[in-house]
Design an enzyme around this catalytic site. Structure first.
Site, PDB file in Angstrom:
ATOM      1  N   CYS A   2       0.836  -1.192   0.000  1.00 48.18           N
ATOM      2  CA  CYS A   2       0.000   0.000   0.000  1.00 48.18           C
ATOM      3  C   CYS A   2       0.873   1.245   0.000  1.00 48.18           C
ATOM      4  O   CYS A   2       2.006   1.240   0.460  1.00 48.18           O
ATOM      5  CB  CYS A   2      -0.897   0.008   1.230  1.00 48.18           C
ATOM      6  SG  CYS A   2      -1.929  -1.447   1.394  1.00 48.18           S
ATOM      7  N   ARG A  27       3.975  -0.608  -7.262  1.00 47.39           N
ATOM      8  CA  ARG A  27       3.981  -1.521  -6.120  1.00 47.39           C
ATOM      9  C   ARG A  27       2.814  -2.499  -6.151  1.00 47.39           C
ATOM     10  O   ARG A  27       2.842  -3.521  -5.469  1.00 47.39           O
ATOM     11  CB  ARG A  27       3.910  -0.718  -4.811  1.00 47.39           C
ATOM     12  CG  ARG A  27       5.175   0.055  -4.505  1.00 47.39           C
ATOM     13  CD  ARG A  27       4.957   0.958  -3.309  1.00 47.39           C
ATOM     14  NE  ARG A  27       6.194   1.616  -2.918  1.00 47.39           N
ATOM     15  CZ  ARG A  27       6.989   1.206  -1.948  1.00 47.39           C
ATOM     16  NH1 ARG A  27       6.699   0.120  -1.288  1.00 47.39           N
ATOM     17  NH2 ARG A  27       8.082   1.865  -1.648  1.00 47.39           N
ATOM     18  N   TRP A  74      -3.783  -2.344  -1.250  1.00 48.39           N
ATOM     19  CA  TRP A  74      -3.701  -3.757  -1.618  1.00 48.39           C
ATOM     20  C   TRP A  74      -4.507  -4.499  -0.562  1.00 48.39           C
ATOM     21  O   TRP A  74      -4.173  -4.473   0.612  1.00 48.39           O
ATOM     22  CB  TRP A  74      -2.249  -4.206  -1.660  1.00 48.39           C
ATOM     23  CG  TRP A  74      -2.043  -5.607  -2.137  1.00 48.39           C
ATOM     24  CD1 TRP A  74      -1.950  -6.028  -3.434  1.00 48.39           C
ATOM     25  CD2 TRP A  74      -1.882  -6.783  -1.326  1.00 48.39           C
ATOM     26  NE1 TRP A  74      -1.744  -7.389  -3.479  1.00 48.39           N
ATOM     27  CE2 TRP A  74      -1.694  -7.883  -2.207  1.00 48.39           C
ATOM     28  CE3 TRP A  74      -1.863  -7.019   0.051  1.00 48.39           C
ATOM     29  CZ2 TRP A  74      -1.501  -9.179  -1.753  1.00 48.39           C
ATOM     30  CZ3 TRP A  74      -1.673  -8.316   0.509  1.00 48.39           C
ATOM     31  CH2 TRP A  74      -1.496  -9.385  -0.396  1.00 48.39           C
ATOM     32  N   ASN A 101      -1.403   1.906   6.205  1.00 47.78           N
ATOM     33  CA  ASN A 101      -0.708   0.704   5.710  1.00 47.78           C
ATOM     34  C   ASN A 101      -0.466  -0.220   6.893  1.00 47.78           C
ATOM     35  O   ASN A 101      -0.138   0.238   7.987  1.00 47.78           O
ATOM     36  CB  ASN A 101       0.646   1.060   5.088  1.00 47.78           C
ATOM     37  CG  ASN A 101       0.516   1.795   3.778  1.00 47.78           C
ATOM     38  OD1 ASN A 101      -0.574   1.938   3.236  1.00 47.78           O
ATOM     39  ND2 ASN A 101       1.643   2.265   3.256  1.00 47.78           N
ATOM     40  N   GLY A 102      -0.550  -1.531   6.657  1.00 45.08           N
ATOM     41  CA  GLY A 102      -0.295  -2.475   7.732  1.00 45.08           C
ATOM     42  C   GLY A 102      -1.547  -3.255   8.091  1.00 45.08           C
ATOM     43  O   GLY A 102      -2.547  -3.259   7.357  1.00 45.08           O
ATOM     44  N   GLU A 479      13.084 -20.415  -8.844  1.00 44.62           N
ATOM     45  CA  GLU A 479      12.851 -19.033  -9.256  1.00 44.62           C
ATOM     46  C   GLU A 479      12.191 -18.979 -10.638  1.00 44.62           C
ATOM     47  O   GLU A 479      11.294 -18.162 -10.870  1.00 44.62           O
ATOM     48  CB  GLU A 479      14.174 -18.267  -9.260  1.00 44.62           C
ATOM     49  CG  GLU A 479      14.146 -16.893  -9.905  1.00 44.62           C
ATOM     50  CD  GLU A 479      13.231 -15.899  -9.220  1.00 44.62           C
ATOM     51  OE1 GLU A 479      12.998 -14.820  -9.804  1.00 44.62           O
ATOM     52  OE2 GLU A 479      12.722 -16.179  -8.111  1.00 44.62           O
ATOM     53  N   LYS A 483       8.596 -17.204 -11.442  1.00 50.34           N
ATOM     54  CA  LYS A 483       8.406 -16.157 -12.451  1.00 50.34           C
ATOM     55  C   LYS A 483       7.255 -16.518 -13.389  1.00 50.34           C
ATOM     56  O   LYS A 483       6.422 -15.674 -13.734  1.00 50.34           O
ATOM     57  CB  LYS A 483       9.685 -15.956 -13.262  1.00 50.34           C
ATOM     58  CG  LYS A 483      10.750 -15.161 -12.568  1.00 50.34           C
ATOM     59  CD  LYS A 483      10.348 -13.700 -12.426  1.00 50.34           C
ATOM     60  CE  LYS A 483      11.102 -13.058 -11.276  1.00 50.34           C
ATOM     61  NZ  LYS A 483      10.660 -13.464  -9.948  1.00 50.34           N
ATOM     62  N   GLU A 486       3.885 -16.214 -11.560  1.00 52.46           N
ATOM     63  CA  GLU A 486       3.582 -14.833 -11.172  1.00 52.46           C
ATOM     64  C   GLU A 486       2.922 -14.052 -12.294  1.00 52.46           C
ATOM     65  O   GLU A 486       1.961 -13.316 -12.057  1.00 52.46           O
ATOM     66  CB  GLU A 486       4.869 -14.100 -10.767  1.00 52.46           C
ATOM     67  CG  GLU A 486       5.334 -14.331  -9.352  1.00 52.46           C
ATOM     68  CD  GLU A 486       6.581 -13.519  -9.040  1.00 52.46           C
ATOM     69  OE1 GLU A 486       6.589 -12.829  -8.001  1.00 52.46           O
ATOM     70  OE2 GLU A 486       7.549 -13.557  -9.823  1.00 52.46           O
ATOM     71  N   HIS A 502      10.686 -39.662  -7.062  1.00 56.59           N
ATOM     72  CA  HIS A 502      10.085 -39.723  -5.729  1.00 56.59           C
ATOM     73  C   HIS A 502       8.720 -39.019  -5.695  1.00 56.59           C
ATOM     74  O   HIS A 502       8.283 -38.588  -4.637  1.00 56.59           O
ATOM     75  CB  HIS A 502      11.025 -39.105  -4.700  1.00 56.59           C
ATOM     76  CG  HIS A 502      12.316 -39.857  -4.546  1.00 56.59           C
ATOM     77  ND1 HIS A 502      12.397 -41.075  -3.920  1.00 56.59           N
ATOM     78  CD2 HIS A 502      13.563 -39.576  -4.982  1.00 56.59           C
ATOM     79  CE1 HIS A 502      13.639 -41.510  -3.946  1.00 56.59           C
ATOM     80  NE2 HIS A 502      14.373 -40.622  -4.588  1.00 56.59           N
ATOM     81  N   LYS A 601       4.426  -5.071  -5.197  1.00 55.60           N
ATOM     82  CA  LYS A 601       5.885  -5.028  -5.340  1.00 55.60           C
ATOM     83  C   LYS A 601       6.586  -5.101  -4.003  1.00 55.60           C
ATOM     84  O   LYS A 601       7.541  -5.844  -3.830  1.00 55.60           O
ATOM     85  CB  LYS A 601       6.289  -3.743  -6.085  1.00 55.60           C
ATOM     86  CG  LYS A 601       7.779  -3.643  -6.371  1.00 55.60           C
ATOM     87  CD  LYS A 601       8.231  -4.731  -7.326  1.00 55.60           C
ATOM     88  CE  LYS A 601       9.701  -4.643  -7.639  1.00 55.60           C
ATOM     89  NZ  LYS A 601      10.169  -5.791  -8.425  1.00 55.60           N
TER      90      LYS A 601
END
Length: 606
Positions: A2, A27, A74, A101-102, A479, A483, A486, A502, A601
C-alpha cells in the site's frame, strides 16, 4: 505494498497527492483514493480502477485544498470495493479521515467496543476501526487523540490522519510499516516512500518504530515511543520517479531484464579486491562468526538458497536459509557467533524485518543486509550492509533485483572464505575476473531472446509446467517456476531433478512441459538420466544446455544452447533465460505483465 501520500501546504496539494500515487502504482494495488480538507469539510474520491480514473473523478468534482491524504490499497481485510478503499471517515458529518498501511490485529475487539458506543461501520476493513477510535478519543487536539489511539492498537501500521476541525494540521504514526516526512518550503509531507514525493522535496526524515509526527505548514514535531520530543536527521535523498521511459520495450519487466548487464556492472563497480569493508566499516568482525543464517522471502529467498551453495563451497561454513515469515514462529537454536543475513529488494519487507528483530532478540547481533535501498529500515536495523545498484524496479516480478542480489551474495561468499583463510590469491583473482566479465556474459545470454520467444508460443497454451535443476541450479529452477506463475498464471513447480522418481514423475505427460537447466558441471551425467526418465514417459522437454553437454534436440526434446559455462556463477546466467521465458509466455497469453493480479511489489504487511 500500500502507498500513502499526505500533505499540508499553503497551495492546492491535490496534484501532488495524485502524482505521488502514480509514482507508487508499480507496487501493486486494487483501489485508490484521497481526502481533502475543503472549506471546513472533508471530501473524498475513491476508485477501484487505476489512479488515472481517480484523477478524472477528482477533476470532475473540482476537488482542491491545502490539506489532504491519499492512498493506494492492496486488499487485506475486505474485498477490493469502493467502500473498502481508503481514506476512511468517521463522524457525522465526517470529522476524521485516515489512511493506513499495515494490519491492526485487534481490530475486531475495537470494532465491537466502538459499535457499542454507537459507531456504524461501512467497510470490512481494520482501518475503519482506527478512524472511529480516533474520533471517539478526539477532544479538540488531533495529535493527542492519535497518541491515545496508538496505545490501543496492536499490529503494524503507518497512519496519516486529518481532522476537519484542524485544517492546518496533518498527523501520523509509524509502527512496523514505513513512513517518512518530506520537509518543504511552507509545506510538509507524509509518505510511505520518499519516491512518492520525488520532485516535490528531496529533504526526507525517516521515522523510527513508535514515532508519532505532528505537521503544519512550517513546523515538524516528532515524538518517540517513550513520549519524548526527538530530533530525527534530515537526509537529502535523490529519489527518481518510477514513471521511467520504456524506450523500445513493451513492458517494464522486459526493460529491466535487458538492464541487467548495467545493473550487475553498477553493483560490482570499483571492486578490485575481496575485502571485508565491502560490507561496512565493522566487517572486520566477520572472522568472529562460524555460521550463517539467511532470512528472506519470495525471490530473495531463492537468492539465499543459491548463496548457501556458494558460501558452503568457498568458506566451508554451515548455512541455514529460512523463510522469514516462518522463522520467528518456531523454536530455533540461536548461536551468538552466527552472521544473520537478510535479503530484501525494498528493505521494508515486513516479514523479513520482523525475523531480523527476532534473531537479534535471541542474542545474534552480527547482522548484514543485502538491499537495493540505502535509506531503508533494513539497512538502518543491520550492523552491515551491501547496497545493490539495480535502480528502481517497476515490474512486480523481480529480475534485475534478483541478479544483483546474487552478485552481492557471491561477493559475500568470497569475503567469508577470505576471512577464514580459505580463499587463496589465485582463486580470488580468477573469481574477480569472472565477476568483472559477468555483465558481458549476461548480454550474450540476452541475445537468445528470439529462440526463447519460439518456446513461449508453445508454453502459452499450457496450464502446468515443471522446472528441474540440480545442485546450485535447483534454486534457479524454483525461481523460474515462480516467475512463470507470477506473470503468466500458469501453474509451475520447481524440483531438484533427482527427486523426479520420488513423486513428480507421476505428473509427466505430453501436456506437461518440463524445463531443465543443464549446465556442464559434475552433475551433468546424473541430469541426463533424469532427462531420459521424462522422455521415456512421453514428456516434452525444454532444455537450457551449456555448450559441449552432448544434449541434442530430437522428438519432444527442445534445446537452447547457452553461450558458455560460467562455473560457480552459472546460476546467474541461467536465470536470465528463465526470465525471458516467463515474460514472453505472459505476453503471448495477454496478461498484465508489470502488474500481475493479487500481487504487490513491496510487501509491507505480514
Amino acid at each position: 505494498m500500500c502507498g500513502i501520500v499526505g500533505a499540508v501546504s499553503q497551495r492546492n496539494i491535490v496534484p501532488v497527492l495524485l502524482a505521488g500515487l502514480q509514482r507508487l502504482e508499480y507496487r501493486g494495488y486494487d483501489s485508490c483514493g484521497l481526502a481533502i480538507g475543503s472549506g471546513g469539510d472533508l471530501v473524498r474520491a475513491r476508485s477501484t480502477q487505476r489512479v488515472a480514473e481517480l484523477a478524472a473523478q477528482v477533476e470532475r468534482d473540482h476537488l482542491a485544498g491545502t490539506l489532504g491524504i491519499s492512498h493506494t490499497r492492496w486488499a487485506t481485510h475486505g474485498v477490493p470495493a469502493t467502500r473498502n478503499a481508503h481514506p476512511h471517515f468517521s463522524g457525522q458529518p465526517p470529522r476524521i479521515a485516515v489512511v493506513h498501511n499495515g494490519i491492526i490485529e485487534n481490530y475486531e475487539i475495537l470494532r465491537t467496543e466502538l459499535m457499542a458506543e454507537g459507531y456504524e461501520f461501512e467497510s470490512q476493513t481494520d482501518t475503519e476501526a482506527v478512524a472511529h477510535l480516533i474520533d471517539h478519543l478526539y477532544q479538540g487536539d488531533l495529535f493527542e487523540a492519535l497518541q491515545q489511539a496508538c496505545q490501543r492498537l496492536v499490529g503494524a501500521y503507518a497512519l496519516a490522519v486529518m481532522c476537519s476541525e484542524e485544517p492546518d494540521r496533518l498527523v501520523g504514526a509509524r509502527n512496523g510499516s514505513p513512513l517518512v516526512i518530506g520537509v518543504g518550503d511552507n509545506e510538509n509531507f507524509l509518505a510511505s516512500d520518499a519516491l512518492a514525493i520525488a520532485g516535490t522535496t528531496d529533504q526526507i526524515i525517516y521515522l523510527e518504530d513508535g514515532d508519532l509526527v505532528d505537521l503544519s505548514t512550517d513546523t515538524v514535531l516528532i515524538v518517540d515511543k517513550a513520549g519524548q520530543d526527538i530530533d530525527r536527521a534530515v537526509h537529502t535523498v535523490q529519489a527518481h520517479a518510477a514513471a521511467a521511459d520504456l524506450g523500445p520495450y513493451r513492458h517494464y519487466m522486459q526493460k529491466e531484464i535487458f538492464e541487467q548487464p548495467r545493473a550487475v556492472g553498477d553493483t560490482l563497480q570499483g571492486i578490485t579486491a575481496v575485502v571485508p569493508e565491502l560490507f561496512g566499516a565493522a566487517a572486520q568482525h566477520l572472522n568472529e562468526v562460524d555460521q550463517v543464517l539467511i532470512l528472506a522471502c519470495g525471490t530473495s529467498f531463492y537468492a539465499g538458497l543459491t548463496a548457501k551453495y556458494w558460501i558452503e563451497a568457498l568458506a566451508k561454513m554451515p548455512v541455514a536459509v529460512e523463510i522469514a515469515s516462518e522463522y520467528r514462529y518456531r523454536e530455533s537454536v540461536p548461536n551468538p557467533r552466527t552472521l544473520v543475513v537478510t535479503i530484501s529488494q525494498s528493505g521494508e519487507t515486513a516479514d523479513t524485518l520482523a525475523a531480523l528483530k527476532h534473531a537479534k532478540s535471541l542474542g545474534m547481533e552480527h547482522t548484514l543486509t543485502v538491499c537495493n535501498v540505502a535509506t531503508s529500515a533494513m539497512v538502518r536495523e543491520c550492523e552491515l550492509a551491501f547496497i545493490t545498484r539495480a535502480g528502481v524496479e517497476i515490474g512486480v516480478a523481480s529480475t534485475k533485483g534478483f541478479t544483483t542480489q546474487l552478485a552481492a551474495l557471491f561477493l559475500l561468499a568470497m569475503v567469508l572464505a577470505k576471512s577464514k583463510a580459505r580463499l587463496d590469491q589465485e582463486q580470488e583473482h580468477q573469481l574477480l575476473r569472472k565477476l568483472r566479465r559477468l555483465p558481458k556474459a549476461i548480454a550474450t545470454v540476452l541475445a537468445l531472446e528470439p529462440q526463447v520467444m519460439d518456446w513461449a508460443d508453445k508454453f502459452a497454451r499450457k496450464e502446468n509446467a515443471l522446472f528441474l535443476g540440480r545442485g546450485m541450479h535447483y534454486p534457479i529452477a524454483l525461481e523460474g517456476a515462480l516467475k512463470l506463475k507470477e506473470i503468466s498464471y500458469i501453474h509451475a513447480e520447481g524440483y531438484p531433478a533427482g527427486e523426479l522418481k520420488h513423486g513428480p514423475l507421476a505428473l509427466v505427460t505430453e501436456a506437461m512441459p518440463v524445463v531443465t537447466i543443464a549446465p556442464k558441471d559434475e552433475l551433468l551425467e546424473k541430469l541426463k538420466s533424469n532427462i531420459q526418465e521424462v522422455h521415456a514417459r512421453g514428456g516434452e522437454l525444454y532444455v537450457f544446455a551449456d555448450a559441449n553437454t552432448q544434449i541434442h534436440a530430437e522428438d519432444n526434446i527442445h534445446v537452447i544452447r547457452m553461450p558458455e559455462h560460467y562455473g560457480m556463477l552459472s546460476p546467474i546466467l541461467h536465470t536470465i533465460t528463465l526470465q525471458l521465458l516467463a515474460y514472453h509466455t505472459a505476453v503471448a497469453r495477454g496478461t498484465d505483465v508489470d502488474k500481475p493480479r493479487n500481487l504487490a511489489k513491496s510487501v509491507t504487511v505480514e
